[in-house]
Write a protein that holds these residues in place. Structure first.
Motif, PDB file in Angstrom:
ATOM      1  N   ASN B  38      -5.838  23.304   9.742  1.00  0.00           N
ATOM      2  CA  ASN B  38      -6.865  22.257   9.650  1.00  0.00           C
ATOM      3  C   ASN B  38      -6.465  21.140   8.686  1.00  0.00           C
ATOM      4  O   ASN B  38      -7.321  20.377   8.237  1.00  0.00           O
ATOM      5  CB  ASN B  38      -8.197  22.888   9.200  1.00  0.00           C
ATOM      6  CG  ASN B  38      -9.399  22.092   9.618  1.00  0.00           C
ATOM      7  OD1 ASN B  38      -9.439  21.554  10.731  1.00  0.00           O
ATOM      8  ND2 ASN B  38     -10.393  21.997   8.744  1.00  0.00           N
ATOM      9  N   SER B  39      -5.175  21.088   8.370  1.00  0.00           N
ATOM     10  CA  SER B  39      -4.646  20.049   7.461  1.00  0.00           C
ATOM     11  C   SER B  39      -5.425  20.008   6.145  1.00  0.00           C
ATOM     12  O   SER B  39      -5.775  18.931   5.650  1.00  0.00           O
ATOM     13  CB  SER B  39      -4.674  18.673   8.144  1.00  0.00           C
ATOM     14  OG  SER B  39      -3.894  18.684   9.318  1.00  0.00           O
ATOM     15  N   ASN B  40      -5.635  21.180   5.557  1.00  0.00           N
ATOM     16  CA  ASN B  40      -6.389  21.266   4.308  1.00  0.00           C
ATOM     17  C   ASN B  40      -5.505  21.582   3.104  1.00  0.00           C
ATOM     18  O   ASN B  40      -6.036  21.757   1.993  1.00  0.00           O
ATOM     19  CB  ASN B  40      -7.488  22.333   4.416  1.00  0.00           C
ATOM     20  CG  ASN B  40      -8.623  21.954   5.335  1.00  0.00           C
ATOM     21  OD1 ASN B  40      -9.301  22.817   5.894  1.00  0.00           O
ATOM     22  ND2 ASN B  40      -8.859  20.653   5.529  1.00  0.00           N
ATOM     23  N   PHE B  41      -4.214  21.696   3.317  1.00  0.00           N
ATOM     24  CA  PHE B  41      -3.310  22.015   2.211  1.00  0.00           C
ATOM     25  C   PHE B  41      -2.423  20.809   1.925  1.00  0.00           C
ATOM     26  O   PHE B  41      -1.709  20.320   2.807  1.00  0.00           O
ATOM     27  CB  PHE B  41      -2.443  23.226   2.546  1.00  0.00           C
ATOM     28  CG  PHE B  41      -1.596  23.685   1.395  1.00  0.00           C
ATOM     29  CD1 PHE B  41      -2.165  24.396   0.341  1.00  0.00           C
ATOM     30  CD2 PHE B  41      -0.245  23.394   1.340  1.00  0.00           C
ATOM     31  CE1 PHE B  41      -1.386  24.815  -0.735  1.00  0.00           C
ATOM     32  CE2 PHE B  41       0.537  23.810   0.270  1.00  0.00           C
ATOM     33  CZ  PHE B  41      -0.039  24.521  -0.769  1.00  0.00           C
ATOM     34  N   SER B  42      -2.489  20.325   0.678  1.00  0.00           N
ATOM     35  CA  SER B  42      -1.703  19.155   0.287  1.00  0.00           C
ATOM     36  C   SER B  42      -1.467  19.204  -1.211  1.00  0.00           C
ATOM     37  O   SER B  42      -2.355  19.605  -1.978  1.00  0.00           O
ATOM     38  CB  SER B  42      -2.459  17.877   0.661  1.00  0.00           C
ATOM     39  OG  SER B  42      -1.750  16.738   0.239  1.00  0.00           O
ATOM     40  N   SER B  43      -0.292  18.764  -1.638  1.00  0.00           N
ATOM     41  CA  SER B  43       0.047  18.713  -3.066  1.00  0.00           C
ATOM     42  C   SER B  43      -0.206  20.056  -3.752  1.00  0.00           C
ATOM     43  O   SER B  43      -0.745  20.107  -4.871  1.00  0.00           O
ATOM     44  CB  SER B  43      -0.747  17.605  -3.767  1.00  0.00           C
ATOM     45  OG  SER B  43      -0.467  16.353  -3.197  1.00  0.00           O
ATOM     46  N   SER B  44       0.186  21.142  -3.063  1.00  0.00           N
ATOM     47  CA  SER B  44       0.071  22.499  -3.611  1.00  0.00           C
ATOM     48  C   SER B  44      -1.369  22.901  -3.873  1.00  0.00           C
ATOM     49  O   SER B  44      -1.647  23.763  -4.719  1.00  0.00           O
ATOM     50  CB  SER B  44       0.890  22.634  -4.906  1.00  0.00           C
ATOM     51  OG  SER B  44       2.223  22.243  -4.683  1.00  0.00           O
ATOM     52  N   ARG B  45      -2.287  22.295  -3.186  1.00  0.00           N
ATOM     53  CA  ARG B  45      -3.722  22.536  -3.377  1.00  0.00           C
ATOM     54  C   ARG B  45      -4.385  22.750  -2.016  1.00  0.00           C
ATOM     55  O   ARG B  45      -4.140  22.000  -1.071  1.00  0.00           O
ATOM     56  CB  ARG B  45      -4.330  21.326  -4.080  1.00  0.00           C
ATOM     57  CG  ARG B  45      -5.835  21.354  -4.199  1.00  0.00           C
ATOM     58  CD  ARG B  45      -6.366  20.090  -4.828  1.00  0.00           C
ATOM     59  NE  ARG B  45      -5.981  19.957  -6.229  1.00  0.00           N
ATOM     60  CZ  ARG B  45      -6.382  18.962  -7.019  1.00  0.00           C
ATOM     61  NH1 ARG B  45      -7.184  18.024  -6.548  1.00  0.00           N
ATOM     62  NH2 ARG B  45      -5.986  18.913  -8.285  1.00  0.00           N
ATOM     63  N   PHE B  46      -5.240  23.775  -1.949  1.00  0.00           N
ATOM     64  CA  PHE B  46      -5.988  24.055  -0.721  1.00  0.00           C
ATOM     65  C   PHE B  46      -7.428  23.607  -0.919  1.00  0.00           C
ATOM     66  O   PHE B  46      -8.132  24.106  -1.810  1.00  0.00           O
ATOM     67  CB  PHE B  46      -5.929  25.549  -0.417  1.00  0.00           C
ATOM     68  CG  PHE B  46      -6.666  25.972   0.819  1.00  0.00           C
ATOM     69  CD1 PHE B  46      -6.418  25.383   2.053  1.00  0.00           C
ATOM     70  CD2 PHE B  46      -7.611  26.988   0.758  1.00  0.00           C
ATOM     71  CE1 PHE B  46      -7.098  25.784   3.200  1.00  0.00           C
ATOM     72  CE2 PHE B  46      -8.294  27.396   1.896  1.00  0.00           C
ATOM     73  CZ  PHE B  46      -8.037  26.786   3.117  1.00  0.00           C
ATOM     74  N   THR B  47      -7.861  22.670  -0.106  1.00  0.00           N
ATOM     75  CA  THR B  47      -9.221  22.121  -0.169  1.00  0.00           C
ATOM     76  C   THR B  47      -9.835  22.242   1.217  1.00  0.00           C
ATOM     77  O   THR B  47      -9.802  21.304   2.026  1.00  0.00           O
ATOM     78  CB  THR B  47      -9.202  20.635  -0.608  1.00  0.00           C
ATOM     79  OG1 THR B  47      -8.371  20.478  -1.763  1.00  0.00           O
ATOM     80  CG2 THR B  47     -10.612  20.141  -0.920  1.00  0.00           C
ATOM     81  N   PRO B  48     -10.392  23.389   1.549  1.00  0.00           N
ATOM     82  CA  PRO B  48     -10.907  23.575   2.911  1.00  0.00           C
ATOM     83  C   PRO B  48     -12.122  22.698   3.192  1.00  0.00           C
ATOM     84  O   PRO B  48     -12.975  22.513   2.325  1.00  0.00           O
ATOM     85  CB  PRO B  48     -11.266  25.060   2.952  1.00  0.00           C
ATOM     86  CG  PRO B  48     -11.497  25.450   1.544  1.00  0.00           C
ATOM     87  CD  PRO B  48     -10.568  24.606   0.722  1.00  0.00           C
ATOM     88  N   THR B  49     -12.164  22.186   4.393  1.00  0.00           N
ATOM     89  CA  THR B  49     -13.274  21.296   4.773  1.00  0.00           C
ATOM     90  C   THR B  49     -14.345  22.029   5.572  1.00  0.00           C
ATOM     91  O   THR B  49     -15.250  21.398   6.109  1.00  0.00           O
ATOM     92  CB  THR B  49     -12.730  20.110   5.583  1.00  0.00           C
ATOM     93  OG1 THR B  49     -11.938  20.609   6.667  1.00  0.00           O
ATOM     94  CG2 THR B  49     -11.878  19.189   4.721  1.00  0.00           C
ATOM     95  N   VAL B  50     -14.232  23.332   5.658  1.00  0.00           N
ATOM     96  CA  VAL B  50     -15.279  24.161   6.254  1.00  0.00           C
ATOM     97  C   VAL B  50     -15.814  25.066   5.149  1.00  0.00           C
ATOM     98  O   VAL B  50     -15.055  25.838   4.544  1.00  0.00           O
ATOM     99  CB  VAL B  50     -14.733  25.009   7.421  1.00  0.00           C
ATOM    100  CG1 VAL B  50     -15.819  25.930   7.964  1.00  0.00           C
ATOM    101  CG2 VAL B  50     -14.181  24.113   8.530  1.00  0.00           C
TER     102      VAL B  50
END
Lengths: 55, 144
Positions: B38-50
């Motif tokens: 879901n393209s939620n992992f960036s810059s070594s950080r997981f930020t889920p949008t669900v």
């Protein structure tokens, strides 16, 4: 290294202290190591001046 | 039951992270994604949008100490330590690996999680940059 400077100021500190009452942190953002928490019961948080003075 | 485009990702460190100061909680970098649904992992950080409850897993392996030592990892939620990994002992003959898992609630907007690591002994550390040694993954267990 920040840890070495702190140990030079307070040689009585133990590794356990750095897992409990003191936390050094680095957010890998290029800003380097910093003191994120200092809750030591007897030793005061070192000032920037004190840290800068450690060779 | 997880279905549709529910967030799941897996990443590991391919480019070695060096200069990790001893006795300093340091954010671990994960520069290679295996998948990120879901393209939620960036810059070594997981930020889920669900929003929901996620199973989060991590492993860090460090090398570089020259004496008896131990290492630990931890999940940092929103910048604060949330769950610490196993404390692993090591020596000069093998690399120290600390693993952890946790079920964490995310609000689907601002909540995020990262992996930090801590190693004792003097000097500095490097991460052991392999898919089997230093990795980070998560998946949605139950939507909120």
């Amino acid at each position: 290294m920040l840890y070495d400077k702190i140990m030079a100021l307070y040689p009585s500190l133990t590794q356990q202290d750095f897992l409990t009452v003191i936390k050094l942190q680095n957010d890998s953002d290029g800003k380097g190591d910093y003191i994120a928490k200092w809750e030591h019961p007897t030793l005061a948080r070192p000032t920037e001046q004190q840290l800068d003075g450690v060779k | 039951m997880v279905s549709g485009n529910m967030p799941a990702f897996s990443a590991y460190q391919a480019t070695q992270q060096t200069g990790i100061s001893a006795t300093t909680w340091t954010k671990i970098t994960f520069d290679t994604k295996v998948f990120d649904t879901n393209s939620n992992f960036s810059s070594s950080r997981f930020t889920p949008t669900v929003a929901g409850y996620y199973q989060v897993n991590g492993s860090i392996q460090l090398t570089g100490a020259n004496a008896a030592y131990y290492v630990a990892g931890a999940f940092y939620k929103n910048g604060s330590s949330y769950a610490q990994f196993t404390l692993a002992n090591g020596n000069t003959n093998y690399y120290c690996q600390s693993t952890g898992s946790s079920v964490i609630y995310f609000n689907g907007t601002t909540d995020y999680v990262e992996v930090y690591a801590f190693g004792t002994a003097l000097g500095s550390w490097s991460a052991y940059n392999t898919q089997t040694g230093t990795y980070f993954n998560a998946c949605l267990l139950r939507a909120a």
